[in-house]
Write a protein that holds these residues in place. Structure first.
Motif, PDB file in Angstrom:
ATOM      1  N   PRO A   1      30.058  31.058 -21.578  1.00 42.20           N
ATOM      2  CA  PRO A   1      31.078  31.706 -20.683  1.00 42.20           C
ATOM      3  C   PRO A   1      32.277  31.486 -21.223  1.00 42.20           C
ATOM      4  O   PRO A   1      32.688  30.833 -22.239  1.00 42.20           O
ATOM      5  N   PRO A   2      33.528  32.388 -20.446  1.00 41.49           N
ATOM      6  CA  PRO A   2      34.732  32.017 -21.002  1.00 41.49           C
ATOM      7  C   PRO A   2      35.283  30.614 -20.619  1.00 41.49           C
ATOM      8  O   PRO A   2      35.010  29.792 -19.947  1.00 41.49           O
TER       9      PRO A   2
ATOM     10  N   GLY B   1      34.387  34.632 -23.365  1.00 40.88           N
ATOM     11  CA  GLY B   1      32.937  34.165 -23.539  1.00 40.88           C
ATOM     12  C   GLY B   1      32.720  34.925 -25.083  1.00 40.88           C
ATOM     13  O   GLY B   1      33.306  35.468 -25.784  1.00 40.88           O
TER      14      GLY B   1
ATOM     15  N   ARG C   1      37.508  30.563 -25.865  1.00 45.34           N
ATOM     16  CA  ARG C   1      36.826  31.974 -25.531  1.00 45.34           C
ATOM     17  C   ARG C   1      37.426  32.422 -24.352  1.00 45.34           C
ATOM     18  O   ARG C   1      36.757  32.319 -23.048  1.00 45.34           O
TER      19      ARG C   1
ATOM     20  N   SER D   1      27.920  36.695 -15.817  1.00 47.45           N
ATOM     21  CA  SER D   1      29.379  36.832 -15.752  1.00 47.45           C
ATOM     22  C   SER D   1      29.612  38.324 -15.622  1.00 47.45           C
ATOM     23  O   SER D   1      29.972  39.021 -16.459  1.00 47.45           O
TER      24      SER D   1
END
Length: 359
Positions: free
Chosen positions: A53-54, A134, A131, A325
């Motif tokens: 994920p981010p 991500g 990220r 996401s």
């Protein structure tokens, strides 16, 4: 029934083109400086971080203490089946501007290794990566890949459009100013090209070449295909403008002075139709962009590991990734929407200037 002139708020006529200039300019700044703005190599894989994920950029740590500089926590994969990550809050990693990273060539000629942002260089052994969007299934940084994808699409599409315009303007101007017989033959050729299904024609042309091609070769091929398939509509529009303008008094007067026909076309007719030709070319740019996106989405444009907006969108077909996401995965589609919106706003004033409502 009565013709009424459309009322366009003066403020909208000024703000809309300015907003369009800002949006399009930002996109091209990203395309030009993608190497500098991307924190990592778009091809580099991080096997320990697939579908991550981010990163959460923070100013306060878990103890509630405020930090003067933004930081991130390292992410660890705790469930490989569900791709679930957790943050390790035992150590913070501050972020910096203008950090050293992988080497690249700025503008293709200047060796450099400075990137706009990244994790503070003091963390060398166990530093995580930031990220913003991500990673994909192979652990590649989505944000870096997005920047390079924007660069490819925003350079291939306009160059293809420019070549198509040059061919279409020349062909249409000659057709509109030539004799009726030559005009009929030339417009017959243009109508034949227009009648062909463009996307199928592009797919057929692309299929004649190897599926996997270097990025530069793929770009040249796509530019050539766009130019060959896109000129006919531009030529027909140009011909109509030339037919209208060549009957006007100033053209008749120029002809009566003995001026050569080629000089009349170049000095008097083309300058007077340049504005609508520019508006048409600008409005057609999104169609060329979407054609490139469609080719890559269908798997016959730019191929992996090279990124394009089309194959980034194709990656969104993975329902597991999309479910985890959705906004992040659909960022390429959002970028396409914003660019098309910027082009539309850029031409708002010219496209609305002569509009009419019939009541």
């Amino acid at each position: 029934m009565a013709n009424q002139k459309t009322t366009i708020p003066r403020k909208s006529r000024k703000i809309a083109p300015l907003a369009g200039v800002v949006i399009v300019s930002l996109f091209y700044l990203v395309a030009i400086f993608a190497d500098f703005m991307a924190p990592y190599d778009y091809r580099e894989q991080t096997r320990l971080e697939p579908s991550a994920p981010p990163s959460s950029i923070r100013w306060r740590d878990v103890k509630g203490q405020f930090h003067a500089r933004p930081f991130i926590y390292a992410q660890k994969l705790v469930d490989a089946r569900d791709m679930r990550y957790e943050e390790d809050t035992t150590q913070i990693f501050t972020l910096d501007l203008l950090v050293n990273g992988n080497s690249y060539s700025l503008f293709g000629i200047i060796p450099a290794n400075t990137h706009l942002f990244g994790v503070n260089p003091q963390f060398t052994d166990n530093a995580p990566r930031i990220r913003l969007l991500g990673t994909d299934q192979l652990g590649r940084d989505r944000y870096s890949r997005l920047l390079y994808a924007i660069r490819f699409s925003l350079f291939v599409s306009p160059i293809g459009l420019l070549l198509a315009c040059l061919i279409g303007w020349l062909f249409g101007a000659i057709s509109g100013y030539a004799s009726q017989t030559l005009d009929s033959v030339m417009m017959g050729i243009a109508d034949t090209v227009i009648s062909l299904p463009t996307l199928i024609l592009i797919l057929a042309a692309r299929a004649a070449f190897p599926l996997v091609m270097p990025r530069t070769s793929a770009a040249i091929l796509l530019i050539f295909i766009f130019a060959v398939t896109g000129w006919a509509e531009i030529a027909r529009f140009t011909r109509g403008l030339v037919l209208e303008v060549k009957q006007r008094d100033f053209v008749v007067a120029a002809r009566s002075t003995g001026l050569k026909e080629s000089a009349i076309l170049l000095r008097h007719i083309l300058p007077n139709i340049s504005s609508p030709l520019f508006v048409q070319a600008t409005l057609m740019l999104p169609f060329f962009l979407l054609a490139e996106v469609a080719l890559s989405f269908l798997g016959v444009g730019l191929q992996e590991p090279e990124p394009s907006l089309g194959n980034l969108l194709a990656a969104a077909n993975d329902m597991a990734t999309l479910g985890n996401s959705p906004i992040v995965t659909l960022v390429p589609a959002i970028m396409i929407f914003l660019f098309v919106l910027g082009i539309r706003l850029l031409t708002y004033r010219n496209s609305q200037k002569s509009s009419r409502h019939v009541i």
